[in-house]
Design a protein around this motif. Sequence first.
Motif, PDB file in Angstrom:
ATOM      1  N   HIS A 154       0.855  -1.195   0.000  1.00 27.36           N
ATOM      2  CA  HIS A 154       0.000   0.000   0.000  1.00 27.36           C
ATOM      3  C   HIS A 154       0.880   1.230   0.000  1.00 27.36           C
ATOM      4  O   HIS A 154       2.070   1.121  -0.253  1.00 27.36           O
ATOM      5  N   LEU A 200      -7.197   1.211  -5.148  1.00 26.07           N
ATOM      6  CA  LEU A 200      -8.122   0.902  -4.049  1.00 26.07           C
ATOM      7  C   LEU A 200      -8.238  -0.609  -3.858  1.00 26.07           C
ATOM      8  O   LEU A 200      -8.299  -1.099  -2.728  1.00 26.07           O
ATOM      9  N   MET A 253      -5.111  -1.767  -2.123  1.00 25.84           N
ATOM     10  CA  MET A 253      -5.132  -1.434  -0.698  1.00 25.84           C
ATOM     11  C   MET A 253      -6.047  -2.385   0.067  1.00 25.84           C
ATOM     12  O   MET A 253      -5.738  -2.805   1.177  1.00 25.84           O
ATOM     13  N   SER A 254      -7.185  -2.769  -0.556  1.00 24.14           N
ATOM     14  CA  SER A 254      -8.120  -3.647   0.160  1.00 24.14           C
ATOM     15  C   SER A 254      -7.614  -5.095   0.191  1.00 24.14           C
ATOM     16  O   SER A 254      -8.032  -5.882   1.018  1.00 24.14           O
TER      17      SER A 254
END
Lengths: 561, 92
Positions: free
Chosen positions: B15, B52, B55-56
């Motif tokens: 991340h 995104l 990151m998840s």
Amino acid sequence: MQNFSGVGVSPGRIIGSVRQMPKPVSEPPVGERMSSSTTADEATASLRAASKVVQAELQGRAAAATGASKAVLEATALMAADPMLIKAAVKLIATGTSAERAIWESGASVAEMLHNLGGYMADRATDVLDVRARIVAELRGVPAPGIPQSTEPFILVAEDLAPADTATLDPAKVLALVTSGGGPQSHTAIIARALGLPAVVAAPGVDELVDGTEVYVDGAAGTVSVNPGADEQALVAAWLLAAETLAVFDGTGSTADGHLVPLLANVGGAVDAVKAAELGAQGVGLLRTEFCFLERDTEPTIDEQVVAYRGVFDAFPGKKVVVRTLDAGADKPLPFLTDTTEPNPSLGVRGYRTDLTTPGVLKRQLTAIATAATDSPAEVWVMAPMIATVDEAADFAAMCRVAGLKIPGVMVEVPSAALLADRILGEVDFVSLGTNDLTQYTMAADRQLGTLAALNSPWQPAVLHLIKLTVAGSIAQGKNKPVGVCGEAAADPVLAVVLVGLGVATLSMTARSLSAVGAVLKSVTLDEAKRLAELALSARNADEARSRVRVELPILEKLGL
Amino acid sequence: MSERKATIASRVGLHARPASIFAAAVGELPIEVTIGLEADPVEDAMDASSILSLMSLGAANGDVVVLRAEGEGADEALEALVKILETDLDAE
């Protein structure tokens, strides 16, 4: 010449051109549909185009940034056109939802997902919400939210500024602050003093000024004039001369006859503390620990806190540093402590009271402060905000003792604490008057409301009487325990003289104000300060109190204050 | 279908800055690339060009991820992407 009149909250005179702060982006209504003349393909295309524009704008800012903010901006730029964010919105558009509402909802669910992941990811949730607002603004054809970007320095005009705006306010670009709302103790005033920018607040009508209009701002007189001429240019030149003599504080606060009044700094973290030490601060009278963690969604770990606090302590070897425990709530919500749905947050669970609803955070913070204080060169004092009763003061002192912190104190912000100062000082070793909140609670006037700016003045004789009463409480208690002031009142050089006359032992303020307060204080003897305090106490109202004292201080004219 | 495994080298995991660099690199490719944790089923794999999604995914330092892609040049593209993941980008 068109003139606007408000309240001057940070001295300085300057001429510059106006840039309006765009209004915050409003939420597109729930269930908003696209117009009947638009197809889903067209709406999708306009959403993709808007997201690309926002991405390019953020990439441009990233290219100009350095360090940590560059990395954050690069990541935020990628989010703007992120497939996950856009795909979810496109699905909603296919069902007839407007592009604005679709990206709003898609952003909300992504932000919630990041929030639930916790830690670093949770902190990025605000970036997604920022991107979302920017895309909606682009779709609507209105300026992007936040402080305007400009290559030329400008005078920022806004309704009011929030603490979060401080982070994006570039003091090299912003010449002065002017707001239509806010009061003398609003965040705009605090930010302006901290950055040394001239500022006028509560000036109705300034939101009508067109971008690019040239204006003259006098942050002492509280005036804004359109189309300035030779007279204003001369006033600016005179201020620049006076500002030179005001640039230095010699590091010893005292009256003309040598009565010592240590002048301390209010700081929000290590960066502030280092600057304050350079400006001659004799210690820290208020470390606002919540400012170390304002962007946080989750409670900082003890280790993180130790690092943050030690950074401040290291800047003041051999000096006093007063740490205030987390003052969350009302205008400074922290997601891990505050309930933002309270109907009346100023009178709600805030400050020390959050220990009732979220026990453990305060205890861990005290442990972190004690750890940071161990082997630290600074003399560490600790105080709790929003103390209303003697019992609360006693409980806090007990918690400090358990944590191994030797000098506990409390803030006097609630009138009940001023009234019972003698008994509160029986429990703790010092008190510090937070004049911003003390004023709003004494006058029952929300400090963020521009319309109540006149009530919200620390010059209100009732507020001055409560300060006097607090000092009397210390005298009655009998152990000479210090009463300090760490509110914005201490940064007003005229009021500072009155506070000293009332018997206040130390003054803590934004570091930029040290030199002005020091210079004015040195122009009076302690007896004169006492006489001026009596003049203010017996005044009929705040304006009279202020003008009575001002005319007795000829140095103000000389220094342009 | 081409497939490559990579061990995340960045100390902070995939991340922040490493995710930005990786997502931007995938975004420049003419083919679609998915990423999933080694232990996860293929259908859980996510779009690797989405910061995104990355990151998840929550891939930490030392985790093994699987990259998948189809089409012309997929093998070469995945090789290049594996190199990015196996470099400690924080150290640069």
